[in-house]
Design a protein around this motif. Structure first.
Motif, mmCIF file in Angstrom:
data_model
loop_
_atom_site.group_PDB
_atom_site.id
_atom_site.type_symbol
_atom_site.label_atom_id
_atom_site.label_comp_id
_atom_site.label_asym_id
_atom_site.label_seq_id
_atom_site.Cartn_x
_atom_site.Cartn_y
_atom_site.Cartn_z
ATOM 1 N N LEU A 528 111.031 52.019 66.798
ATOM 2 C CA LEU A 528 111.488 53.307 65.967
ATOM 3 C C LEU A 528 111.745 54.578 67.186
ATOM 4 O O LEU A 528 112.376 55.714 66.821
ATOM 5 C CB LEU A 528 110.786 53.782 65.245
ATOM 6 C CG LEU A 528 110.200 55.717 64.186
ATOM 7 C CD1 LEU A 528 111.524 55.558 63.335
ATOM 8 C CD2 LEU A 528 109.097 55.586 63.883
ATOM 9 N N GLY A 529 110.912 55.045 68.568
ATOM 10 C CA GLY A 529 111.345 55.669 68.640
ATOM 11 C C GLY A 529 110.879 57.453 68.789
ATOM 12 O O GLY A 529 111.613 57.705 68.988
ATOM 13 N N GLY A 530 109.763 56.875 67.794
ATOM 14 C CA GLY A 530 109.236 58.476 67.339
ATOM 15 C C GLY A 530 107.782 57.968 66.654
ATOM 16 O O GLY A 530 107.432 57.143 66.954
ATOM 17 N N THR A 563 117.240 58.929 69.408
ATOM 18 C CA THR A 563 116.577 58.276 67.869
ATOM 19 C C THR A 563 117.043 59.367 66.877
ATOM 20 O O THR A 563 116.717 60.945 67.464
ATOM 21 C CB THR A 563 115.594 58.537 67.270
ATOM 22 O OG1 THR A 563 114.356 57.617 68.560
ATOM 23 C CG2 THR A 563 114.438 58.521 66.308
ATOM 24 N N LYS A 564 117.517 59.555 65.662
ATOM 25 C CA LYS A 564 118.475 60.239 64.813
ATOM 26 C C LYS A 564 117.793 60.785 63.763
ATOM 27 O O LYS A 564 116.439 60.104 63.207
ATOM 28 C CB LYS A 564 119.725 59.698 64.368
ATOM 29 C CG LYS A 564 120.539 60.841 62.844
ATOM 30 C CD LYS A 564 121.580 60.449 63.030
ATOM 31 C CE LYS A 564 121.214 58.850 62.296
ATOM 32 N NZ LYS A 564 121.436 59.074 60.689
ATOM 33 N N VAL A 565 117.450 62.280 63.596
ATOM 34 C CA VAL A 565 116.569 63.339 63.087
ATOM 35 C C VAL A 565 117.646 63.069 61.383
ATOM 36 O O VAL A 565 118.837 63.694 61.746
ATOM 37 C CB VAL A 565 116.098 64.224 62.915
ATOM 38 C CG1 VAL A 565 115.321 65.178 61.867
ATOM 39 C CG2 VAL A 565 115.101 64.326 64.132
ATOM 40 N N ILE A 583 113.097 59.888 60.649
ATOM 41 C CA ILE A 583 114.651 59.850 61.454
ATOM 42 C C ILE A 583 115.215 57.542 61.681
ATOM 43 O O ILE A 583 113.973 56.985 61.053
ATOM 44 C CB ILE A 583 113.564 59.937 62.889
ATOM 45 C CG1 ILE A 583 111.985 58.997 62.427
ATOM 46 C CG2 ILE A 583 112.516 61.808 62.935
ATOM 47 C CD1 ILE A 583 110.907 58.572 63.902
ATOM 48 N N THR A 584 115.819 57.929 62.029
ATOM 49 C CA THR A 584 116.383 56.763 62.324
ATOM 50 C C THR A 584 117.255 56.551 63.913
ATOM 51 O O THR A 584 117.281 56.830 63.997
ATOM 52 C CB THR A 584 117.500 56.430 61.311
ATOM 53 O OG1 THR A 584 117.324 56.555 60.006
ATOM 54 C CG2 THR A 584 117.677 54.812 61.649
ATOM 55 N N ARG A 585 116.513 54.779 63.731
ATOM 56 C CA ARG A 585 116.739 54.529 65.163
ATOM 57 C C ARG A 585 117.964 53.387 64.742
ATOM 58 O O ARG A 585 116.877 51.975 64.369
ATOM 59 C CB ARG A 585 115.669 54.351 66.004
ATOM 60 C CG ARG A 585 116.192 54.129 67.156
ATOM 61 C CD ARG A 585 114.900 54.704 68.772
ATOM 62 N NE ARG A 585 115.835 53.874 69.916
ATOM 63 C CZ ARG A 585 114.553 53.242 70.824
ATOM 64 N NH1 ARG A 585 113.275 52.457 70.699
ATOM 65 N NH2 ARG A 585 115.044 52.822 72.226
ATOM 66 N N LYS A 589 120.308 44.273 66.488
ATOM 67 C CA LYS A 589 122.206 45.083 65.572
ATOM 68 C C LYS A 589 121.402 45.192 64.062
ATOM 69 O O LYS A 589 121.787 45.749 63.368
ATOM 70 C CB LYS A 589 122.307 42.975 65.069
ATOM 71 C CG LYS A 589 122.461 42.634 66.208
ATOM 72 C CD LYS A 589 122.850 40.949 65.629
ATOM 73 C CE LYS A 589 123.547 39.887 67.212
ATOM 74 N NZ LYS A 589 123.694 38.411 66.357
ATOM 75 N N GLY A 590 119.843 45.989 64.251
ATOM 76 C CA GLY A 590 119.549 46.150 62.671
ATOM 77 C C GLY A 590 119.139 48.173 63.319
ATOM 78 O O GLY A 590 119.586 48.366 64.049
ATOM 79 N N SER A 591 118.659 48.484 62.579
ATOM 80 C CA SER A 591 117.698 49.989 62.915
ATOM 81 C C SER A 591 116.606 50.015 61.522
ATOM 82 O O SER A 591 116.055 49.481 60.937
ATOM 83 C CB SER A 591 118.557 50.862 62.179
ATOM 84 O OG SER A 591 118.957 50.665 60.829
ATOM 85 N N ILE A 592 116.099 51.619 62.397
ATOM 86 C CA ILE A 592 114.852 50.954 61.703
ATOM 87 C C ILE A 592 114.395 52.903 61.344
ATOM 88 O O ILE A 592 114.657 53.680 61.463
ATOM 89 C CB ILE A 592 113.339 50.947 62.910
ATOM 90 C CG1 ILE A 592 113.197 49.793 62.878
ATOM 91 C CG2 ILE A 592 111.946 51.660 62.047
ATOM 92 C CD1 ILE A 592 111.189 49.402 63.316
ATOM 93 N N THR A 593 113.961 53.109 60.228
ATOM 94 C CA THR A 593 114.380 54.460 60.040
ATOM 95 C C THR A 593 112.320 54.351 59.389
ATOM 96 O O THR A 593 111.939 53.699 59.107
ATOM 97 C CB THR A 593 114.804 54.742 58.335
ATOM 98 O OG1 THR A 593 116.005 54.309 58.863
ATOM 99 C CG2 THR A 593 114.874 56.221 57.443
ATOM 100 N N TYR A 594 111.561 56.051 59.162
ATOM 101 C CA TYR A 594 110.683 56.545 58.979
ATOM 102 C C TYR A 594 110.906 57.609 58.070
ATOM 103 O O TYR A 594 111.612 58.309 58.413
ATOM 104 C CB TYR A 594 109.604 56.629 60.331
ATOM 105 C CG TYR A 594 108.152 56.512 59.197
ATOM 106 C CD1 TYR A 594 107.683 55.585 60.028
ATOM 107 C CD2 TYR A 594 107.728 57.855 58.938
ATOM 108 C CE1 TYR A 594 106.357 55.743 59.584
ATOM 109 C CE2 TYR A 594 106.414 57.805 58.705
ATOM 110 C CZ TYR A 594 105.553 56.855 58.984
ATOM 111 O OH TYR A 594 104.086 56.628 58.432
#
Length: 687
Positions: A528-530, A563-565, A583-585, A589-594
């Protein structure tokens, strides 16, 4: 060897057999001529001279299936070893003359008085140490080998007699598995279960952190059997033990049945607790069955459309296949605070909604009001005098619907692009330590489900360990327990191109219900980088983004430059002011959001709409009036759409093309839906 030791040894062997048998998956049952319509019928409660009239009324209502026998043990075996099944054979034969198939319930939820009186060791003990008594149901100990032996004997008699009866299509084991037992023998079995899992007390003590409060165990027999207030590791293992014990109880009967019955006959059990109860793991329990079935009741009030839709999707996810509603209310119940009746038309709409979400059969509880017993006030289709109650006409209407729609619905199932995921370990971990009385896990799931369902119009709910490759978006509202294997599974989905959204409280615990050494989301924090810096139970709503958040909020931070807020808190308690809430990273090929909080409905809808649009998640139909629900079931060469007006006013729905309504047998360019009205359209050659 003492009797107690023998009981423990036998049961412990059975628990290990659960693991051995789990690898052999049963053949999924495909319901012919779905959807079926029927009821729970109790011929043993009525004079045989009345049976034909009852079955004729069923046939006139287009019913084609009944469930019988699940509470008939005292009639089937009136004295130990003396069996009387002739009456049941006559009832099944008479049902066949009315073109009504039969599901036989094994009677093991309600043992006869002679059994528990003569063999009191078969009785269960509640958590307060009170031995249960005869006069209700579920008074037995689910872990008692002695009781299980009596179950096997009566099940064998039934299976030998009806296992190849052409009018018997399936078997229901017991009824709504519910109560565990806290007797001394069960406690010993639990200790043996733990010994098999952990091997040494040092290992158990380390995993449970028993140095806390000086809980350290130096002998296996010191470990208590409790279901509340104990060490979180112990409580989670107790849930695993309860699941394994109920599952072995079920497998004992499956083995007996399969020794005698036709492979064409299915085996199921009806899961109660309104589907949501978490006494045991529904995914594990249904692994051994040919199909899942559940008991759907509204209770007080009226149909809550999104909630009942979600629950049917939840049930479909247990085996990732169509299911049966083995019991549902014929307009009312007797156990709610206020046992109001559903409005005219609402019972039909409730049934059609279940079918739209994957039900292949709807059976009402009950056919006829019993003259005595604890459920005299419960809704029924026929009164004690044997004449139809007012709800009969509505169910007859539903039966005519099903008869008309069967040719396009049989062999179809819902398909979805998005999924919600959960695990029972996560459910249990939060149940044990909710941290706020406001945190209702079913409501949190619904808060995420409702906007997704309104956007995509079809949502799956599956176990987090399932194959997720078909989904563009996977959302985990509160996946509290994430261990390394589950984290690897979810990351593989993301790296292959999936989008994973984690909700609050995710990744706090490991598989032993211990805190993860890494901050939330635990083993997913690096990807996640967060992480979560701190969590807060909220007394009142606080500002977040363009809306408000309530109940729970987590202060997030980012550790990676990419990692984007996505969302920040407004001014609130000082700790959360201006801090990241979502936050999202990008990963592979995909992404994780928390998402670390529970936004209000408008903001949640906006968040989900933005994510869905970016991922190309399309609705299955398009815009419909607010009170109209659209469901889709997909077959090999056609698609069926079910439109239900849950409102109290007429609605007009414009169709995307001219479509054939199988209920009215007309080609239409638009549909006029009366209050609680239904239309079923089919389109050929659409995938």
């Amino acid at each position: 060897m003492s009797q107690l030791t023998l009981r423990i040894t036998c049961l412990f062997i059975a628990l290990f057999a659960v693991c051995a048998l789990a690898s052999a998956q049963p053949t999924p049952y495909v319901t012919p001529h779905a959807p079926l319509l029927g009821a729970a019928w109790y011929p043993e409660q009525w004079p045989e001279s009345r049976w034909d009239a009852d079955l004729q009324l069923m046939q006139d209502a287009h019913m084609n299936v009944v469930r019988v026998g699940e509470f008939a043990w005292s009639t089937e075996e009136p004295a130990e070893g003396h069996y009387d099944l002739d009456w049941l054979e006559r009832a099944i034969a008479l049902a066949a003359k009315h073109h009504i198939a039969v599901v036989i319930g094994t009677p093991t939820d309600a043992p006869p008085a002679w059994l528990t009186s003569k063999y009191p060791d078969t009785l269960g003990t509640d958590a307060n140490g009170r031995v249960r008594q005869h006069g209700n149901r579920r008074q037995f100990s689910y872990s008692s080998p002695h009781y299980r032996r009596f179950c096997e004997l009566i099940v064998a008699q039934l299976a030998k007699r009806f296992g190849h009866n052409p009018n018997v299509i399936g078997w229901q084991i017991g009824n709504e598995y519910t109560d565990e037992s806290f007797d001394a023998a069960t406690r010993k079995q639990f200790q043996e279960f733990l010994k098999a899992k952990y091997k040494t007390l040092d290992h158990l003590n380390r995993r449970w952190t028993t140095a806390y409060w000086s809980q350290t165990y130096t002998a296996w027999d010191q470990i208590p059997l409790v279901n509340a207030g104990g060490n979180p590791g112990l409580l989670l293992d107790h849930k695993h033990f309860v699941t394994a014990t109920w599952r072995s109880f079920q497998q004992d009967q499956i083995k007996v049945l399969r020794d005698y019955i036709s492979p064409a006959q299915f085996v199921t059990t009806n899961i109660g607790g309104l589907g949501w109860s978490d006494n045991w793991d529904h995914y594990r329990m249904t692994e051994d069955l040919n199909l899942a079935s559940w008991d759907e009741y509204v209770g007080e009030g009226h149909l809550k459309v999104a909630k009942e839709a979600m629950m049917n999707d939840f049930v479909r996810g247990w085996k990732r296949q169509n299911f049966w509603v083995m019991e549902t209310e014929p307009g009312s119940v007797n156990w709610a605070p206020i046992n109001n009746a559903l409005d005219r038309g609402e019972t039909r709409a409730l049934a059609w909604q279940a079918v739209g979400h994957g039900a292949d059969a709807i059976l009402y509880w009950q056919w006829r009001s019993a003259l005595n017993g604890q459920e005299q006030y419960h809704g029924a289709i026929v009164g004690p005098d044997g004449t139809p109650l007012p709800i009969y006409a509505e169910i007859q209407h539903l039966g005519a619907d099903f008869a008309a729609a069967s040719r396009v619905l049989a062999g179809t199932t819902p398909h979805s692009q998005v999924a919600l995921i959960d695990t029972y370990d996560s459910r249990w971990a939060i149940d044990f330590q909710p941290h706020t009385k406001l945190y209702d896990q079913q409501q949190v799931l619904l808060d995420f489900y409702r906007p997704l369902e309104s956007i995509a119009q079809s949502v799956d709910i599956v176990e987090a360990t399932a194959d997720l490759g078909q989904y563009k978006l996977v959302v985990a509202p509160d996946l509290n327990v994430i261990d390394e294997p589950l984290a690897a599974h979810l990351l593989a989905y993301v790296r292959a191109g999936g989008h994973l959204m984690l909700g609050p409280r995710s990744g706090m615990k490991d598989q032993y219900n211990a805190l993860n050494m890494e901050r939330q989301p635990g083993p997913l924090a690096k990807a996640l980088g967060g992480r979560v810096e701190q969590f807060y139970a909220l007394e009142s709503p606080i500002p977040v983004g363009s809306g408000m958040a309530s109940i729970w909020a987590e202060q997030l931070s980012t550790a990676s430059s990419d990692t984007k807020v996505d969302l920040r808190y407004g001014k609130s308690n000082g700790w959360l002011d201006g801090k990241p809430a979502m936050i999202t990273r990008a990963v592979g090929k995909g992404s994780i959001t928390y998402l670390g909080t529970i936004p209000d409905s408008a903001l949640m809808r906006s968040i989900m709409q933005s994510v869905a649009t970016s991922l190309g998640v399309a609705s299955i139909w398009g815009a419909v009036p607010e009170d109209v629900e659209i469901c889709r079931r997909v077959g090999r060469d056609h698609v069926a759409y079910i439109l239900i007006n849950h409102g109290k006013t007429q609605e007009q729905v414009h169709l995307p093309r001219v479509m054939h309504d199988v209920i009215t047998n007309k080609d239409l360019g638009s549909a006029t839906l009366e209050p609680h009205g239904v239309a079923v359209f089919t389109v050929e050659n659409e995938q």
